[in-house]
Design a protein around this motif. Structure first.
Motif, PDB file in Angstrom:
ATOM      1  N   PRO A 161      10.630  19.588  63.187  1.00  0.00           N
ATOM      2  CA  PRO A 161       9.205  19.519  63.489  1.00  0.00           C
ATOM      3  C   PRO A 161       8.752  18.131  63.953  1.00  0.00           C
ATOM      4  CG  PRO A 161       9.522  19.485  61.129  1.00  0.00           C
ATOM      5  CD  PRO A 161      10.879  19.664  61.746  1.00  0.00           C
ATOM      6  N   ARG A 162       9.124  17.811  65.192  1.00  0.00           N
ATOM      7  CA  ARG A 162       8.738  16.528  65.793  1.00  0.00           C
ATOM      8  C   ARG A 162       8.957  16.634  67.299  1.00  0.00           C
ATOM      9  NH1 ARG A 162      13.498  14.419  67.323  1.00  0.00           N
ATOM     10  NH2 ARG A 162      15.339  14.940  66.100  1.00  0.00           N
ATOM     11  N   LEU A 163       8.286  15.787  68.044  1.00  0.00           N
ATOM     12  CA  LEU A 163       8.460  15.763  69.488  1.00  0.00           C
ATOM     13  C   LEU A 163       9.928  15.508  69.810  1.00  0.00           C
ATOM     14  CD1 LEU A 163       7.038  15.908  72.215  1.00  0.00           C
ATOM     15  CD2 LEU A 163       6.705  13.436  72.090  1.00  0.00           C
ATOM     16  N   GLY A 164      10.499  16.363  70.652  1.00  0.00           N
ATOM     17  CA  GLY A 164      11.902  16.246  71.019  1.00  0.00           C
ATOM     18  C   GLY A 164      12.856  16.918  70.061  1.00  0.00           C
ATOM     19  N   GLY A 165      12.353  17.417  68.944  1.00  0.00           N
ATOM     20  CA  GLY A 165      13.208  18.056  67.943  1.00  0.00           C
ATOM     21  C   GLY A 165      13.820  19.349  68.452  1.00  0.00           C
ATOM     22  N   ALA A 166      14.951  19.692  67.880  1.00  0.00           N
ATOM     23  CA  ALA A 166      15.637  20.934  68.242  1.00  0.00           C
ATOM     24  C   ALA A 166      14.923  22.124  67.618  1.00  0.00           C
ATOM     25  CB  ALA A 166      17.090  20.893  67.766  1.00  0.00           C
ATOM     26  N   VAL A 167      14.952  23.236  68.348  1.00  0.00           N
ATOM     27  CA  VAL A 167      14.431  24.493  67.828  1.00  0.00           C
ATOM     28  C   VAL A 167      15.315  25.611  68.377  1.00  0.00           C
ATOM     29  CG1 VAL A 167      12.742  24.796  69.703  1.00  0.00           C
ATOM     30  CG2 VAL A 167      12.354  25.915  67.519  1.00  0.00           C
ATOM     31  N   ALA A 168      15.562  26.607  67.558  1.00  0.00           N
ATOM     32  CA  ALA A 168      16.330  27.770  67.999  1.00  0.00           C
ATOM     33  C   ALA A 168      15.739  29.000  67.323  1.00  0.00           C
ATOM     34  CB  ALA A 168      17.805  27.625  67.634  1.00  0.00           C
ATOM     35  N   PHE A 169      15.639  30.073  68.102  1.00  0.00           N
ATOM     36  CA  PHE A 169      15.132  31.343  67.584  1.00  0.00           C
ATOM     37  C   PHE A 169      16.262  32.359  67.640  1.00  0.00           C
ATOM     38  CE2 PHE A 169      11.348  29.202  69.239  1.00  0.00           C
ATOM     39  CZ  PHE A 169      10.545  29.233  68.113  1.00  0.00           C
ATOM     40  N   ARG A 170      16.503  33.020  66.513  1.00  0.00           N
ATOM     41  CA  ARG A 170      17.541  34.046  66.449  1.00  0.00           C
ATOM     42  C   ARG A 170      16.924  35.385  66.837  1.00  0.00           C
ATOM     43  NH1 ARG A 170      18.182  30.760  62.295  1.00  0.00           N
ATOM     44  NH2 ARG A 170      17.497  32.147  60.644  1.00  0.00           N
ATOM     45  N   LEU A 171      17.276  35.844  68.023  1.00  0.00           N
ATOM     46  CA  LEU A 171      16.737  37.070  68.595  1.00  0.00           C
ATOM     47  C   LEU A 171      17.798  38.160  68.559  1.00  0.00           C
ATOM     48  CD1 LEU A 171      15.168  35.296  71.690  1.00  0.00           C
ATOM     49  CD2 LEU A 171      13.994  35.959  69.585  1.00  0.00           C
ATOM     50  N   PRO A 172      17.411  39.413  68.685  1.00  0.00           N
ATOM     51  CA  PRO A 172      18.406  40.491  68.667  1.00  0.00           C
ATOM     52  C   PRO A 172      19.516  40.310  69.717  1.00  0.00           C
ATOM     53  CG  PRO A 172      16.205  41.401  68.482  1.00  0.00           C
ATOM     54  CD  PRO A 172      16.046  39.927  68.752  1.00  0.00           C
ATOM     55  N   GLU A 173      19.163  39.729  70.866  1.00  0.00           N
ATOM     56  CA  GLU A 173      20.157  39.561  71.931  1.00  0.00           C
ATOM     57  C   GLU A 173      20.902  38.231  71.857  1.00  0.00           C
ATOM     58  OE1 GLU A 173      16.051  38.517  73.495  1.00  0.00           O
ATOM     59  OE2 GLU A 173      16.883  40.133  72.318  1.00  0.00           O
ATOM     60  N   GLY A 174      20.639  37.436  70.819  1.00  0.00           N
ATOM     61  CA  GLY A 174      21.336  36.154  70.645  1.00  0.00           C
ATOM     62  C   GLY A 174      20.367  35.031  70.329  1.00  0.00           C
ATOM     63  N   THR A 175      20.913  33.851  70.173  1.00  0.00           N
ATOM     64  CA  THR A 175      20.105  32.687  69.823  1.00  0.00           C
ATOM     65  C   THR A 175      19.552  32.028  71.075  1.00  0.00           C
ATOM     66  OG1 THR A 175      21.392  32.321  67.826  1.00  0.00           O
ATOM     67  CG2 THR A 175      20.118  30.459  68.638  1.00  0.00           C
ATOM     68  N   ALA A 176      18.248  31.763  71.072  1.00  0.00           N
ATOM     69  CA  ALA A 176      17.576  31.055  72.169  1.00  0.00           C
ATOM     70  C   ALA A 176      17.293  29.637  71.671  1.00  0.00           C
ATOM     71  CB  ALA A 176      16.289  31.767  72.559  1.00  0.00           C
ATOM     72  N   ARG A 177      17.882  28.649  72.338  1.00  0.00           N
ATOM     73  CA  ARG A 177      17.754  27.253  71.915  1.00  0.00           C
ATOM     74  C   ARG A 177      16.766  26.501  72.796  1.00  0.00           C
ATOM     75  NH1 ARG A 177      21.583  26.829  68.289  1.00  0.00           N
ATOM     76  NH2 ARG A 177      23.444  28.092  68.462  1.00  0.00           N
ATOM     77  N   GLY A 178      16.126  25.493  72.192  1.00  0.00           N
ATOM     78  CA  GLY A 178      15.194  24.705  72.960  1.00  0.00           C
ATOM     79  C   GLY A 178      14.809  23.426  72.244  1.00  0.00           C
ATOM     80  N   ARG A 179      13.658  22.896  72.670  1.00  0.00           N
ATOM     81  CA  ARG A 179      13.135  21.639  72.137  1.00  0.00           C
ATOM     82  C   ARG A 179      11.651  21.760  71.853  1.00  0.00           C
ATOM     83  NH1 ARG A 179      16.840  18.583  70.167  1.00  0.00           N
ATOM     84  NH2 ARG A 179      18.662  18.567  71.455  1.00  0.00           N
ATOM     85  N   VAL A 180      11.182  20.936  70.954  1.00  0.00           N
ATOM     86  CA  VAL A 180       9.745  20.773  70.728  1.00  0.00           C
ATOM     87  C   VAL A 180       9.269  19.845  71.845  1.00  0.00           C
ATOM     88  CG1 VAL A 180       7.975  19.918  69.157  1.00  0.00           C
ATOM     89  CG2 VAL A 180      10.011  21.068  68.241  1.00  0.00           C
ATOM     90  N   THR A 181       8.402  20.343  72.726  1.00  0.00           N
ATOM     91  CA  THR A 181       7.993  19.561  73.900  1.00  0.00           C
ATOM     92  C   THR A 181       6.573  19.021  73.795  1.00  0.00           C
ATOM     93  OG1 THR A 181       7.625  21.690  75.015  1.00  0.00           O
ATOM     94  CG2 THR A 181       9.655  20.521  75.520  1.00  0.00           C
ATOM     95  N   ALA A 182       5.840  19.383  72.761  1.00  0.00           N
ATOM     96  CA  ALA A 182       4.548  18.760  72.432  1.00  0.00           C
ATOM     97  C   ALA A 182       4.339  18.962  70.944  1.00  0.00           C
ATOM     98  CB  ALA A 182       3.405  19.372  73.234  1.00  0.00           C
ATOM     99  N   TRP A 183       3.805  17.935  70.276  1.00  0.00           N
ATOM    100  CA  TRP A 183       3.649  18.017  68.822  1.00  0.00           C
ATOM    101  C   TRP A 183       2.527  17.091  68.393  1.00  0.00           C
ATOM    102  CZ3 TRP A 183       5.759  21.470  65.693  1.00  0.00           C
ATOM    103  CH2 TRP A 183       5.691  21.272  64.308  1.00  0.00           C
ATOM    104  N   ASP A 184       1.482  17.657  67.870  1.00  0.00           N
ATOM    105  CA  ASP A 184       0.362  16.907  67.302  1.00  0.00           C
ATOM    106  C   ASP A 184      -0.048  17.692  66.055  1.00  0.00           C
ATOM    107  OD1 ASP A 184      -1.903  15.425  66.721  1.00  0.00           O
ATOM    108  OD2 ASP A 184      -2.906  15.801  68.630  1.00  0.00           O
ATOM    109  N   VAL A 185       0.313  17.193  64.894  1.00  0.00           N
ATOM    110  CA  VAL A 185       0.180  17.940  63.646  1.00  0.00           C
ATOM    111  C   VAL A 185      -1.223  18.529  63.487  1.00  0.00           C
ATOM    112  CG1 VAL A 185       0.268  17.747  61.121  1.00  0.00           C
ATOM    113  CG2 VAL A 185       1.995  16.613  62.537  1.00  0.00           C
TER     114      VAL A 185
END
Length: 136
Positions: free
Chosen positions: A54-78
């Protein structure tokens, strides 16, 4: 379930489809933010998330039925903005504002190269229910 979902607009920008929705939740920002900006919260209505940094540039991945979708946090203002750019899914942005006279407005944007309906309304119905359940 309390709150509402306004479908908003969808527009084509070059090869990208941009969808906007407005969500009105009857809970304060500090109760809505965790549902949009924590792994546990996202897992209750969108998809299991992990890793989740949970920070700008942080890694994020969502586990979906068709596989894992990976990405980044591209904007973050708590308690204001959470934005995730996910491979194959595009940019997903939540902008929170205190509602008038109360509650929270969430301005949602999804920008993607995919056409068709990605099922946001059903997901938002789960979000409203998850936020309301968390208030009990």
């Amino acid at each position: 379930m309390t709150g509402s979902i306004e479908e908003g607009t969808a527009e084509q920008r070059g090869d990208r489809r941009v969808r906007h929705c407005l969500l009105r939740l009857d809970r304060p920002v500090e109760e809505v933010w965790p549902a949009l900006a924590t792994a546990a919260g996202l897992g209750r209505w969108l998809a299991p998330a992990g890793p989740f940094e949970p920070r700008l540039g942080g890694a994020v991945a969502f586990r979906l039925p068709e596989g894992t979708a990976r990405g980044r946090v591209t904007a973050w203002d708590v308690e204001r903005v959470a934005e995730y750019t996910v491979e194959g899914r595009g940019r997903i942005r939540f902008h929170l504002e205190p509602g008038r006279p109360g509650g929270t407005l969430v301005r949602f944007t999804h920008e993607s190269g995919q056409g068709g309906d990605p099922g946001w309304r059903e997901r938002f119905e789960r979000l409203l229910a998850a936020v309301e359940a968390g208030a009990r």
